[in-house]
Design a protein around this motif. Sequence first.
Motif, short mmCIF file in Angstrom:
data_model
loop_
_atom_site.label_atom_id
_atom_site.label_comp_id
_atom_site.label_asym_id
_atom_site.label_seq_id
_atom_site.Cartn_x
_atom_site.Cartn_y
_atom_site.Cartn_z
N LYS A 1 17.99 -9.25 -0.71
CA LYS A 1 18.44 -10.60 -0.42
C LYS A 1 19.47 -10.59 0.71
O LYS A 1 19.43 -11.42 1.62
CB LYS A 1 19.05 -11.22 -1.68
CG LYS A 1 19.35 -12.72 -1.56
CD LYS A 1 20.08 -13.21 -2.80
CE LYS A 1 19.25 -12.99 -4.06
NZ LYS A 1 19.96 -13.47 -5.27
N ILE A 2 20.38 -9.63 0.66
CA ILE A 2 21.41 -9.53 1.69
C ILE A 2 20.81 -9.12 3.04
O ILE A 2 21.16 -9.65 4.08
CB ILE A 2 22.50 -8.52 1.27
CG1 ILE A 2 23.27 -9.05 0.06
CG2 ILE A 2 23.46 -8.22 2.42
CD1 ILE A 2 24.28 -8.07 -0.51
N PHE A 3 19.87 -8.18 2.99
CA PHE A 3 19.24 -7.67 4.21
C PHE A 3 17.85 -8.30 4.41
O PHE A 3 16.93 -7.62 4.84
CB PHE A 3 19.10 -6.15 4.12
CG PHE A 3 20.39 -5.40 4.25
CD1 PHE A 3 20.80 -4.87 5.46
CD2 PHE A 3 21.21 -5.21 3.14
CE1 PHE A 3 21.98 -4.15 5.58
CE2 PHE A 3 22.40 -4.51 3.25
CZ PHE A 3 22.79 -3.99 4.47
N ASP A 4 17.73 -9.58 4.11
CA ASP A 4 16.41 -10.22 4.17
C ASP A 4 15.79 -10.20 5.56
O ASP A 4 14.57 -10.29 5.71
CB ASP A 4 16.47 -11.65 3.64
CG ASP A 4 17.39 -12.55 4.45
OD1 ASP A 4 18.07 -12.05 5.37
OD2 ASP A 4 17.46 -13.76 4.15
N VAL A 5 16.61 -10.05 6.61
CA VAL A 5 16.07 -10.00 7.96
C VAL A 5 15.15 -8.80 8.15
O VAL A 5 14.25 -8.82 9.00
CB VAL A 5 17.22 -9.96 9.00
CG1 VAL A 5 17.95 -8.63 8.96
CG2 VAL A 5 16.70 -10.24 10.40
#
Length: 529
Positions: A122-126
């Motif tokens: 979720k935090i690193f969704d990119v």
Amino acid sequence: MASLLGYLEIILAAAKMASSLGYIEIFLAVFFFFYFRGKKSFKKILLPWNLPMFGMIPYMFWHVHRIHDMCAEVLEKTGGTYHIKGPWFTNMDILGTVDPANVHYIMSSNFGNFPKGPEFKKIFDVLGDGIFNSDLETWKAQRKLARALINHNRFYKFMAKTSWNKVEQGLIPVLEKVAGNDNTYVDMQDVFQRLTFDTTCKMVTGYDPGCLSLDFPDVPFSKAMDDAEEAIFMRHLVPEFILKLLRWLDVGVEKKHRKAREILDSVIGKYIAMKRQELTINKVDDNDNDNDDEGFDLLTSYIKDEESIGLNCEDNFLRDTILNFMIAGRDTTSSALTWFLWLVTTHPEVEQTIREELESVLSEHEYKEKHKLFNSEQLKGLPYLHGAICEALRLYPPVPFQHKEPLVPDTLPSGHKVHPKMKVMFSLYAMGRMKYIWGKDAREFNPRRWLTERGTIKYEPSYKFLAFNAGPRTCLGKEVAFTQMKAVAAAIIYNYNVRVVEDHPVIPNVSVILYMKHGFKVRVTKRWA
């Protein structure tokens, strides 16, 4: 007057943080200032305060401009492991640790209980569903394929040729231009970012964007990567409900993240379309190109071998794969080169030893050869240079921290209990500064730390030296990174004198990639007339 000065202090503190923080974060820092500015012990306290309602988050934001050094101070004072408590109404408890036993337990011996997890994704969704975000069978399949491609002899030769060409045709012309003008300085951090962006793009997609050139063209993709990484860092500290609000309002770090992602998606999408068209037109026959190292970029391999590799290489998968490789190749290597060159040029005795080692592998006719570049065979036999790079990575790891989340409750070797709603955070930056791990000279730059009594390279376990990760997720591109860093470092140190511009501030930035906040501005002169 005292009251006025107090408000001016608040304004100045907020202004310093405004460039990297959003309004919510600044509000918390200001709240923290009001709460503690009347306390005499304010500057003497070393450990974070656990405030009513807000936990330790305000303290973290107050020190966010020096977050890496703050972590090192706190973890050294607490024996290597510390529980950071978030606001009571959020789910933000973090166990920070640099204990090698804990690292080994999480990264290796009990690897199955500590995946990246949904919170990481979720935090690193990119990064999408790329190898860095993936877990379990999906991760295993991607890693198996990536290992086969990166370890292939043809890719290694392609990589070495690409790196050599970029140094010769990109780096040397830039340094020659700068070295010819005594009043000119150059930002070597920018130079290294351009160099590694070009080489990584070439190795991953087959295309060289030509960012490292004499006119220093604007690079929107590179700027977008920086913006996305800064936003990702703040996601580790800001409660999720605030992030959702910022996302809904399209302001602050979430707006920056959205715009960055749009640029990344657009540029990568064009590379994929170009490659598909190129392969369709050329209809390259593998049997006719067994000896051709050109065209052995990773994107070509993924598209051409889609059926045989057993992965569905549609555009979304290729987009995620390309971006994961781009960040791994561009960001980490350029960061490592920046800190390495700064450390070497500010330690003349180290610089001289590296030059003597480089001279030892040259033949008589190569000595003092103009623009001497070292080939891969020559670079293999340089243990002191290897040690200097490792030492720079120890003190300034490109990825300064990472986190895991347990699937089920667990107890770490240090005795600390963790549960599925708790992040376990490794501070690699702090780990390299722990005296109980590296000795009393832990904060000193000492390349000989990596050499045996016989002068060969000394091995350090990955759970102690975590720059290339550890356990099953050990970095696949380790050898690629060392090869490129040695080629660039040798070319610069042997041919030029590099000195930091007087009074230029050198401090780490606030991001998931450890860059210099103000760049690395230097003056360059030629060693040979």
